[in-house]
Scaffold this active site. Structure first.
Site: not given
Length: 651
Positions: A594, A506, A450
Site C-alpha cells: 500500500s 502515523h 515505514d
C-alpha cells in the site's frame, strides 16, 4: 636514397619499439591494478566518484576479513557493504572455520557512510547463496582510537533474530595516512617498472614511468625531473626518492594528469583527491587477497552462477534508477539509517506477473477488459482468508522469507499472540521502537510510515523522475477535496509500504483533522513496476481516502491513503475534528502492499536534501516512522535549522 630509407626505417622501428614498450608498461600497470575487480557496475566500482574536501575527509580504511568460526561445515564467503558499494571474498574450503585473509580499502568521509556490514554466506545453492550471519561495525571508531587496531572478534548475528549468535568473525582495520599512501603507491609503481628488480629506477625506467603518467609537459622534462628525484646523485631513483618527488610535484606541478591504473583524468590539481584516488585504485600490495568489487548490494554479490548466466544473456540487469521491462526485476532502495543500498525482496513469480501486466499494452488491455474486477475479487477473497485462523500458519513462513527485513525484537507481542495472519500484518510495535524526530517542534515534519520514500518539490518533478502514468495530476489524486487547488505546485512525498513493513501509518505533522473523502477505484499494485509504467495511472485510479490536516506551521496538508492489490481495507483511528500530534497513529492497512502520499501547499516545506537527491536519481529511500522529513519554510525564515543530531535523522 637507399641509405636515407634505411635510416627512416631504423627511426620508425625505434619509435615503434618505444611505443610498444610504453604500451606494455601501461597494460602492465592497468592489469596490476585491476585483476581483482568485478567491474560490471561502473557506479559501484569507481574508486572516488566525487571530489573530497580536506574538512570532510576522514581517512582510507584498510579492512581485512581474516577468518570465521561457524557452527557447521560448508563452503563460505563473506561480503562487506559500505554505502553503495559491496565487495566479496573468495570461497573458502569446506569447513566450519573458513579462512579468507581478504582485504579492501574503503573511503571514509565524516558525513558519509561509515557503518560497514559484514555478512557470511554458505554456498549450497545454484541461483542464490544463503546468508547465515552478519555484524555491523562503525569504521570511524577505528580512526578515533588514534592507532591501528589489532585483530578483533565480533559475533555474527542471525538475520532473523539479532539476539541469536550464529558464529564469530575475526577482522582487522587500519587507517592509511597520506604519507603512507604516497610511499605505498611509489613502492608498487617501482615494483612494476623496475625491470632488473634492483629496487631502483634507471633513467630509462624513470622516463617510461613519466610517459605512462600521461603528462606531456612532464615527459618533456623527464631528465630534469630525474635529477630532482636523484637527491644523492647516485644515478638511480630509489623508492623513497620517487615518493618524495611525487609528493612535491603533486603540490607544485602534478606529474599525473590521469590515473595510471584506471585511466581516469584528474580534473583538479589536488593532492588529497589524487592520493585518495590512487590509494583506492591501487588497492593491492600487502600480499593478501583483495575482495572482488563492482556489486551494489550483498544480495547481488551472493547470487550464484545461474543468475550470472541470465545477466550475461541480457535477460536481466542490475542497477539504480528507473527500470522497466526485465530490468524491473531488481528494486534497489537506499537505507537511510545504514546509508547502504539494499534489494527489496519480491517473489520471482510475482515479479514476472507484474511485468507481464503493467509493462505492456497487452497486459493493461486485459485489465481494461475485466481484470480490474478480477483484482477486486481476488483482493476481497484474500482479505477474508487472511482473517481466518487457518491463515496463522503462514506467519512463520512469512517471517522466514523476510528474516533480514523484519526485526522481531520490535514487535509488541510474540508470534503466538496472533490468531490470524491479518492480526500479525497490522501488528503494533513496542513503545519507543520508532523515535520521533524533534519532539516538541511542530515546525519539523516526520516520515509517516515505514516505507520506501520518494520526495519531490512539485508534481512536475515527480513526473520527470518517477511517475510515468500519463494522466497523473494533483487534482486527479485528491479528487473533490475542497482545498485541492491550494496544493497545486506543492511538494509531494510518496511513502510506499511493502508487505514486510510495519503497516500502521502515523501523522507527519501536528494539527487538526478537517475532513475525510473516500474515492472509489481499482486495486492496482503500487510496486514501482506499475508506478513506472506508462500504460496505467496507479495513484489516480486506485481506491483511496483523502484527509486534510490543518496545521499552524505547514498550512493544510493532504494525507492520501491508497489501497493496492490484496489490500481490502484502510482503517483510521482518528475522526474529523480530532487534534493530533506528529507521530500519533492515524490508521493501518490490512494485508498487502500500500501507499501513503502527503501533499503540501506550495512553499510550505523544505524537504531534507538527502531525500530529494535520492529521488532525483529515481532511487527510493528506506525510512522509518518518526525520521525527519523536512522543516516548515515559514519557521525556517524565522529561525535556524534544527540540529540534525537531536532530530534523530536516521534513527
Amino acid at each position: 636514397m637507399g641509405h636515407g630509407g634505411s635510416k627512416e626505417e631504423a627511426t620508425s622501428d625505434s619509435k615503434e619499439e618505444g611505443s610498444s614498450r610504453l604500451s606494455r608498461l601501461k597494460h602492465r600497470i592497468h592489469h596490476h591494478g585491476h585483476h581483482s575487480r568485478h567491474g560490471n557496475v561502473s557506479s559501484a566500482s569507481s574508486p572516488n566518484p566525487k571530489l573530497l574536501s580536506a574538512d570532510g575527509f576522514a581517512g582510507v580504511a584498510l579492512l581485512t576479513l581474516m577468518r570465521a568460526e561457524m557452527k557447521f561445515k560448508d563452503k563460505w564467503f563473506a561480503c562487506v557493504t559500505l554505502g553503495e558499494q559491496t565487495f566479496r571474498s573468495e570461497i573458502s574450503d569446506h569447513t566450519d572455520s573458513p579462512v579468507w585473509n581478504s582485504e579492501k580499502k574503503l573511503l571514509l568521509e565524516k558525513s558519509g557512510p561509515h557503518v560497514a556490514r559484514m555478512s557470511v554466506f554458505e554456498t549450497n545453492r545454484l541461483s542464490r547463496n544463503n546468508i547465515i550471519g552478519y555484524c555491523e561495525i562503525d569504521l570511524l571508531e577505528f580512526i578515533t582510537r588514534g592507532a591501528d587496531s589489532e585483530v578483533e572478534e565480533y559475533d555474527l548475528l542471525d538475520p532473523s533474530s539479532s539476539d541469536t549468535v550464529v558464529g564469530k568473525i575475526y577482522l582487522s582495520c587500519s587507517v592509511e595516512d597520506p604519507i603512507e599512501t604516497e610511499n605505498r603507491f611509489a613502492r608498487r609503481i617501482l615494483s612494476i617498472v623496475d625491470y632488473n628488480e634492483d629496487g631502483k629506477l634507471s633513467i630509462s625506467e624513470f622516463s617510461e614511468l613519466i610517459k605512462a603518467f600521461g603528462n606531456q609537459l612532464a615527459a618533456d622534462k623527464k631528465e630534469e625531473l630525474f635529477k630532482v628525484a636523484d637527491k644523492n646523485g647516485d644515478g638511480v631513483v630509489s623508492m623513497d626518492e620517487l615518493a618524495a618527488l611525487l609528493a612535491i610535484q603533486q603540490e607544485k606541478e602534478p606529474l599525473m594528469n590521469c590515473c595510471p591504473v584506471c585511466g581516469e583524468i584528474f580534473k583538479v590539481s589536488d593532492k588529497l583527491n589524487t592520493m585518495v584516488h590512487l590509494a583506492l585504485c591501487f588497492d593491492e600490495g600487502t600480499g593478501k587477497q583483495v575482495m572482488t568489487g563492482g556489486f551494489l548490494t550483498e544480495k547481488q554479490a551472493s547470487y550464484g552462477w545461474m543468475f550470472k548466466l541470465s545477466e550475461w544473456a541480457h535477460f536481466s540487469s542490475y542497477d539504480i534508477g528507473l527500470n522497466s521491462g526485465s530490468s524491473a526485476s531488481h528494486i534497489l532502495v537506499f537505507d537511510r539509517k545504514t546509508k547502504r543500498l539494499v534489494e527489496e525482496l519480491i517473489d520471482g513469480k510475482i515479479v514476472l506477473s507484474m511485468r507481464a501486466i503493467y509493462q505492456s499494452k497487452l497486459g493493461l488491455g486485459l485489465i481494461n477488459t475485466g481484470a480490474k474486477e478480477l483484482l477486486q475479487k481476488i483482493s476481497e477473497k484474500q482479505g477474508r482468508e487472511m482473517n481466518t485462523a487457518e491463515s496463522a500458519k503462514d506467519i512463520p513462513k512469512f517471517l522466514e522469507f523476510f528474516k533480514d527485513q523484519i526485526n522481531r525484537a520490535e514487535i509488541k507481542h510474540p508470534v503466538e499472540y496472533f490468531k490470524t495472519f491479518n492480526e500479525f500484518f497490522i501488528r503494533e510495535l513496542k513503545p519507543g521502537a520508532r523515535p520521533i524526530a524533534c519532539v516538541g517542534r511542530d515546525d519539523v515534519a516526520i516520515c509517516a510510515a515505514d516505507s520506501r520514500l520518494m520526495a519531490f518539490k512539485s508534481a512536475d518533478d515527480s513526473l520527470r523522475f518517477w511517475i510515468k502514468g500519463r494522466k497523473f495530476s494533483i487534482q486527479g489524486l485528491l479528487g473533490q477535496v475542497a482545498s485541492s487547488g491550494s496544493f497545486i505546485d506543492g511538494a509531494l512525498v510518496i511513502f510506499r509500504l511493502a508487505p514486510q513493513d510495519y503497516h500502521r501509518f502515523h501523522f507527519p505533522v501536528s494539527g487538526t483533522v478537517e475532513q475525510f473523502v473516500n474515492i472509489p477505484g481499482c486495486l492496482y499494485t503500487v510496486n514501482p513496476i506499475a508506478v513506472n509504467s506508462k500504460y496505467c495511472n496507479v495513484f489516480t485510479e486506485n481506491k483511496r481516502v483523502v484527509s486534510v490536516i490543518s496545521t499552524t506551521d505547514f498550512g493544510k496538508v493532504a494525507f492520501v491513503a491508497i489501497g493496492a492489490t490484496m489490500v481490502g481495507s484502510i482503517t483510521f483511528s482518528k475522526k474529523e475534528g480530532d487534534h493530533v500530534k506528529k507521530g500519533d497513529e492515524f490508521g493501518y492497512f490490512s494485508f498487502g502492499g500500500s501507499t501513503v502520499i502527503c501533499v503540501f501547499e506550495k512553499d510550505a516545506i523544505e524537504i531534507d536534501e538527502d531525500l530529494l537527491s535520492n529521488s532525483a536519481r529515481a532511487l527510493e529511500t528506506l525510512v522509518s516512522v518518526g525520521m525527519k522529513l523536512g522543516v516548515s519554510k515559514k519557521r525556517l525564515s524565522e529561525s535556524v535549522l534544527p540540529n540534525l543530531q537531536s532530530c534523530n535523522l536516521g534513527e
